[in-house]
Design an enzyme around this catalytic site. Structure first.
Site, short mmCIF file in Angstrom:
data_model
loop_
_atom_site.label_atom_id
_atom_site.label_comp_id
_atom_site.label_asym_id
_atom_site.label_seq_id
_atom_site.Cartn_x
_atom_site.Cartn_y
_atom_site.Cartn_z
CB SER A 62 -0.87 -0.04 1.26
OG SER A 62 -1.98 0.79 1.15
N PRO A 63 0.45 2.32 -0.65
CG PRO A 63 -0.91 4.00 -1.52
CD PRO A 63 -0.81 2.52 -1.36
CB CYS A 65 3.80 9.59 3.27
SG CYS A 65 2.67 10.32 2.10
CB ALA A 97 0.81 10.43 -1.33
CD GLN A 139 -1.82 7.36 -3.00
OE1 GLN A 139 -1.04 7.79 -2.14
NE2 GLN A 139 -2.94 6.75 -2.67
CE1 TYR A 221 -3.55 14.35 3.04
CE2 TYR A 221 -3.90 12.05 2.44
CZ TYR A 221 -3.35 13.00 3.29
OH TYR A 221 -2.62 12.61 4.38
NE ARG A 269 -5.38 3.49 -0.89
CZ ARG A 269 -4.60 3.00 0.06
NH1 ARG A 269 -4.06 3.80 0.97
NH2 ARG A 269 -4.32 1.71 0.13
N GLY A 361 -0.03 -2.52 4.37
CA GLY A 361 0.70 -1.32 4.76
C GLY A 361 1.68 -1.64 5.86
NE ARG A 362 -1.16 0.40 10.03
CZ ARG A 362 -2.29 0.60 10.71
NH1 ARG A 362 -2.26 1.22 11.87
NH2 ARG A 362 -3.44 0.17 10.22
C1 FNR Z 1 -0.11 5.50 5.07
N1 FNR Z 1 -1.22 5.46 4.24
C2 FNR Z 1 -1.21 6.13 3.04
N2 FNR Z 1 -2.25 6.01 2.18
C3 FNR Z 1 -2.19 6.56 0.96
O1 FNR Z 1 -3.15 6.43 0.19
N3 FNR Z 1 -1.09 7.25 0.56
C4 FNR Z 1 -0.01 7.43 1.36
O2 FNR Z 1 1.00 7.97 0.95
C5 FNR Z 1 -0.09 6.91 2.68
N4 FNR Z 1 0.90 7.12 3.59
C6 FNR Z 1 0.96 6.35 4.73
C7 FNR Z 1 2.11 6.37 5.53
C8 FNR Z 1 2.21 5.52 6.63
C9 FNR Z 1 3.49 5.51 7.44
C10 FNR Z 1 1.14 4.66 6.96
C11 FNR Z 1 1.24 3.72 8.12
C12 FNR Z 1 0.00 4.68 6.20
C13 FNR Z 1 -2.29 4.47 4.50
C14 FNR Z 1 -1.85 3.08 4.04
O3 FNR Z 1 -1.65 3.04 2.65
C15 FNR Z 1 -2.90 2.00 4.41
O4 FNR Z 1 -4.07 2.26 3.70
C16 FNR Z 1 -3.18 1.98 5.90
O5 FNR Z 1 -1.98 1.99 6.65
C17 FNR Z 1 -4.02 0.78 6.29
O6 FNR Z 1 -3.36 -0.42 5.96
P1 FNR Z 1 -2.53 -1.29 7.07
O7 FNR Z 1 -1.38 -0.46 7.50
O8 FNR Z 1 -3.49 -1.56 8.21
O9 FNR Z 1 -2.13 -2.51 6.32
#
Ligand code: FNR
Length: 388
Positions: A62-63, A65, A97, A139, A221, A269, A361-362
């Site tokens: 997942s994207p 930042c 992003a 993204q 956003y 998204r 993501g995490r």
């Molecule tokens: C994110 N998330 C996020 N989403 C997105 O659309 N663009 C982004 O750049 C970011 N940046 C971002 C940074 C960090 C450090 C985290 C933890 C999360 C949200 C991410 O893509 C995801 O949708 C959520 O974290 C939920 O998924 P997980 O972490 O539960 O697997």
């Protein structure tokens, strides 16, 4: 209520999807005929082909930042960070992003794609990802009223003038946090400029070699701010009814398609809901997804929230999966995301056709090699074979 029943997966590789039958029915995905005709379901280790691109499996990054760029340029942090997940076996990496204009950055350290100079470093990143077997996506984003903030580890506060803040823009002059400075209401020429910036960002992404483009229309956003009646109180053709609120996103999709090839996957998204009464909701997300499908968008990446500071979000294991499942019933492919952390959960999503892909993501921050363990027959990098 009339619904359609689809036989087979939504992806072009599906073995059985050929027939569309109009039915009067309830939840077609629980319907026994449906289940029978759809077996065997996609498995965790099945590749997936979307347009001309085949992903080695259905698990993507997942994207996220990293707030580690300088003037928008990616650097060694990004090469290491994304390269490790590619070595770790994911099928797709969606690079964080990346701002289509400097003012569209959440923080001064966001990745950028607003000038041609960004392309060469992004190209190295893409090559790094591709050489390790993953498909590189990116993204593209504009943070709207959530721009001009500090990185999380510096408190995420709105920047002040001594911290080189900048003016933010939004559909309406309503700040995300009532204690913050209001954004400027966008004029028609601002809207036109933003649409063009998304198109130019897409063109640069293509030049850098990305194979998947994701338009960020979630998490409060800029584009999401237009979608939601709680952040968009305009009375012109970009506000008010559903058709007006979704207009900017459809314009962005049209503009991006002028430059993004029709044989490469295009994702959007969405936040499927604001989690607030009278806000943007799942019904509108479903309606919008049908329009996105007609426009040639391939995948809706189904997230939620982020637009309303007071929203109460029931964050728990897999809490957004049902959004992907509901949106998928429009016939568009979906990606499920959010609190997905195990191979068992991923198999359950795919085998029960709740989504076509799963984004992590995490879990991938905790464990970059998740996929090497989760997929039994995954090809490990030869350098790592002695650890298998
Ligand atoms: C994110 N998330 C996020 N989403 C997105 O659309 N663009 C982004 O750049 C970011 N940046 C971002 C940074 C960090 C450090 C985290 C933890 C999360 C949200 C991410 O893509 C995801 O949708 C959520 O974290 C939920 O998924 P997980 O972490 O539960 O697997």
């Amino acid at each position: 209520m009339e619904k359609y029943i689809f036989f087979g997966n939504n992806d072009p590789n599906a073995k059985m999807r050929k027939t569309k039958i109009k039915l009067n029915c309830f939840n077609i995905r629980n319907h026994s005929i449906y289940k029978k005709k759809n077996n065997p379901m996609a498995k965790i280790d099945d590749p997936i082909t979307i347009k001309s691109i085949t992903f080695r499996n259905r698990i993507g990054m997942s994207p996220m930042c990293q707030y580690s760029a300088i003037d928008g340029f990616v650097n060694n942090w990004h090469y290491m960070h994304y390269g490790t997940r590619a070595i770790g076996g994911v099928g797709l990496i969606i690079v964080e992003a990346s701002a289509v204009s400097p003012e569209g950055r959440i923080t001064p350290s966001d990745v950028g794609i607003w000038k041609d100079e960004h392309i060469s470093e992004l190209k190295k990143l893409v090559e790094n990802i591709h050489s390790n077997g993953s498909i590189a996506g990116i993204q593209i984003a504009h943070a709207g009223r959530k721009a001009s903030h500090a990185a999380p580890w510096n408190g995420s506060k709105q920047l002040i003038s001594s911290e080189s803040d900048w003016e933010t823009i939004a559909p309406s002059p309503i700040p995300f946090d009532p204690s913050e400075k209001s954004p400027n209401e966008m004029t028609y020429s601002d809207i036109k400029a933003i649409v063009n910036q998304f198109r130019d960002g897409a063109k640069r992404a293509l030049e850098a070699g990305f194979k998947v483009l994701e338009i960020h229309a979630a998490h409060g956003y800029l584009i999401h701010e237009f979608l939601s009646p709680l952040s968009n109180i305009r009375t012109d053709k970009y506000g008010g009814n559903f058709e007006n609120r979704v207009r900017i996103l459809l314009e962005v999709v049209n503009a991006v398609k002028e430059v993004w090839p029709s044989n490469l996957p295009l994702f959007v998204r969405l936040s499927a809901t604001d989690w607030v009464e009278n806000g943007w909701d799942l019904n509108e997300s479903v309606k919008l997804s049908s329009l996105l499908k007609q426009k040639g968008v391939d995948v809706v990446d189904c997230s939620s929230g982020g637009n309303i500071i007071s929203a109460q979000i029931p964050v728990e294991k897999g809490y957004q999966i049902h959004f992907a499942e509901a949106i998928r019933e429009t016939g568009i492919m979906t990606a499920a995301v959010g609190m997905i952390t195990s191979a068992e959960q991923i198999s359950n999503i795919l085998e029960n056709e709740k989504a076509d892909m799963v984004l992590l993501g995490r879990e991938l921050l905790r464990n970059p090699y998740f996929v090497l363990k989760a997929i039994k027959n995954q090809n490990w990098p030869i350098q790592y074979l002695r650890a298998k």
